[in-house]
Structure formats: C-alpha cells, structure tokens
Scaffold this active site. Structure first.
Site, PDB file in Angstrom:
ATOM      1  N   ARG A   1       0.844  -1.200   0.000  1.00 16.91           N
ATOM      2  CA  ARG A   1       0.000   0.000   0.000  1.00 16.91           C
ATOM      3  C   ARG A   1       0.876   1.247   0.000  1.00 16.91           C
ATOM      4  NH1 ARG A   1      -5.046   0.648   3.849  1.00 16.91           N
ATOM      5  NH2 ARG A   1      -3.468   1.484   5.246  1.00 16.91           N
TER       6      ARG A   1
ATOM      7  N   THR B   1      -1.605   7.416  -0.231  1.00 16.77           N
ATOM      8  CA  THR B   1      -2.911   7.190  -0.885  1.00 16.77           C
ATOM      9  C   THR B   1      -3.605   5.920  -0.398  1.00 16.77           C
ATOM     10  OG1 THR B   1      -1.942   5.878  -2.672  1.00 16.77           O
ATOM     11  CG2 THR B   1      -2.035   8.279  -2.982  1.00 16.77           C
TER      12      THR B   1
ATOM     13  N   ASP C   1      -0.232  -1.534  12.245  1.00 19.46           N
ATOM     14  CA  ASP C   1       0.326  -2.112  11.019  1.00 19.46           C
ATOM     15  C   ASP C   1       0.757  -3.549  11.306  1.00 19.46           C
ATOM     16  OD1 ASP C   1       2.328  -2.958   9.044  1.00 19.46           O
ATOM     17  OD2 ASP C   1       2.061  -0.941   8.245  1.00 19.46           O
TER      18      ASP C   1
ATOM     19  N   ASP D   1       4.402  -4.612  10.372  1.00 16.40           N
ATOM     20  CA  ASP D   1       5.405  -4.015  11.264  1.00 16.40           C
ATOM     21  C   ASP D   1       5.418  -4.726  12.609  1.00 16.40           C
ATOM     22  OD1 ASP D   1       6.196  -2.211   9.372  1.00 16.40           O
ATOM     23  OD2 ASP D   1       5.116  -0.507  10.220  1.00 16.40           O
TER      24      ASP D   1
END
Ligand code: PRP
Ligand code: URA
Length: 206
Positions: free
Chosen positions: A102, A106, A197, A200
């Site tokens: 991603r 955006t 995330d 992560d």
C-alpha cells in the site's frame, strides 16, 4: 457468499492480545499462528468431502477426506505470519505468493510479485490478516479466480466494513472469514480500533 465473524472465546482472547500495543513481535507471531488455526477450522467447515472406508484396529467404518486440493496464498508480507498454521494442519497444501504494497499516502496497493501454483479446480485460501480498503485482497482474489480457482476463501484477522463491502461487491462468491469486523477506517485508511500495522508488528519493522 457470507462474511463469517468468529464467535469463539479463545479467538477473542488471542485477538485481544494481538490488539494490545504492548505485545512484542515474539508474542505477536505465535498469537497470529494460533488464531489462524481457528480461522482455518472455520474456513474448512463446509468444504466438499468424498466418502471413504477406513479400517480401525477393530472394524471397518465410514470416513471422509477433503475432495478438492487446497492452495494457500499469503499476501506479502503480513500474510506470511499465517502460512505455517495452514501448512501444519494441511501439509499437502501447495503455496503461492502475491506481493502487494500500500502507498503510505494514498493507501492504494500495487502488486510487486506473483507466483501461483496450478489453481484449476482448487480451493484457494487467501491469507491476509488485515482487510482495510480491500484493495490488496480484491486484486489478489482476482488473480486467483483468473488462475482457475474453484473457490476463494479469505482468512483475515481484522476486517473493516469498507473492505468487506468492496470485496463482496467485486466477488460475490468469495467467502470472508475474520476474527473481527471492526468499526471503520481512519483518515490514513488504518482500521479502527484495529491493531496497527500488522506487518510491522509481526516483523518488528517500526
Ligand atoms: C497491509 C496488510 C494488507 C493491506 C490491507 O499490507 O497486510 O495486505 O495492508 O490494506 P488494504 O485492504 O487497504 O489494501 P501493507 O501494504 O502495509 O504491506 P506489508 O504487509 O508488507 O506491511
Ligand atoms: N494494514 C494494516 O496492517 N493495518 C491497517 O489497519 C490497515 C492496513
């Protein structure tokens, strides 16, 4: 096809620990593994089976086996955290990989890698822990159907309503299994309350 949200006490406990911001990667990984096992049990609940006979040490009795081959396809990179749970429970599974990233601004996902095993007539288990806008999963599901998959089941840890709605509109036959349907996306297209995330937190890349 339906969206199934796990109603399971242990799954809820595992998800709670994944959400907890203090859970470090060395705990996040086994929690993901355990929750994926529960997602997989639900995902395979109604797969077609063929009847067979088996001989126990005492007598012959009726049994069954899954009728179609299974392919597991993690979306890189966070989906990798779900793969071993599937391979442990379904060792004959063939594995494909789809790389999606991603854009940080955006939130539009673009693909950077694709390698799929033969999919014709197979059940494809698409592994991606986060269904946010649905951009990644929608592109990936399209690749699986194009490659001939008989059915596609998405296993995810957390889904946002926006992503679930998009995916169901794009692929009405696709089945989504999730541990939670969360509230909404924020301005950065992160899931609320979510867990942050996933990649992560899984790999320690903060
Ligand atoms: C995350 C996540 C999903 C995707 C979901 O991946 O693992 O693949 O975002 O978002 P979407 O539904 O809006 O497409 P990311 O692109 O951050 O890559 P990563 O797994 O390498 O961290
Ligand atoms: N990807 C993630 O890892 N988390 C989100 O909340 C949204 C996309």
């Amino acid at each position: 096809m339906p969206l199934t949200v796990l109603e399971h006490a242990l799954a809820k406990q595992l998800l709670t620990r994944l959400r907890d911001e203090t859970t470090p990667p060395d705990q996040f990984r086994p929690l993901t593994h355990a929750l994926t096992q529960i997602l997989l049990v639900e995902a395979t609940r109604t797969l077609p089976v063929r009847e067979l006979m088996v001989r126990t040490p005492l007598e012959e009795t009726a049994g069954s086996a899954l009728r179609e081959g299974i392919s597991a396809v993690p979306i890189l990179r966070a989906g990798l955290g779900m793969l071993n749970a599937v391979l442990e429970m379904l060792p004959e599974t063939h594995v494909g990989y789809l790389g999606m990233q991603r854009d940080e601004v955006t939130a539009i996902a673009t693909s950077y890698y694709a390698k799929l095993p033969p999919m014709t007539g197979k059940t494809a288990l698409l592994l991606d822990p986060m269904l946010a806008t649905g951009g990644s999963a929608s592109w990936a599901a399209g690749e699986l159907y194009k490659a001939g998959a008989e059915r596609v089941i998405l296993l995810c840890v957390v889904a946002a309503p926006e992503g679930a709605t998009r995916l169901q509109a794009d692929f009405p036959a696709l089945h989504i299994i999730t541990a939670s349907l969360d509230r909404q996306l924020d301005a950065r297209r992160y899931i609320l309350p979510g867990l942050g995330d996933f990649g992560d937190r899984l790999f320690g890349t903060f």
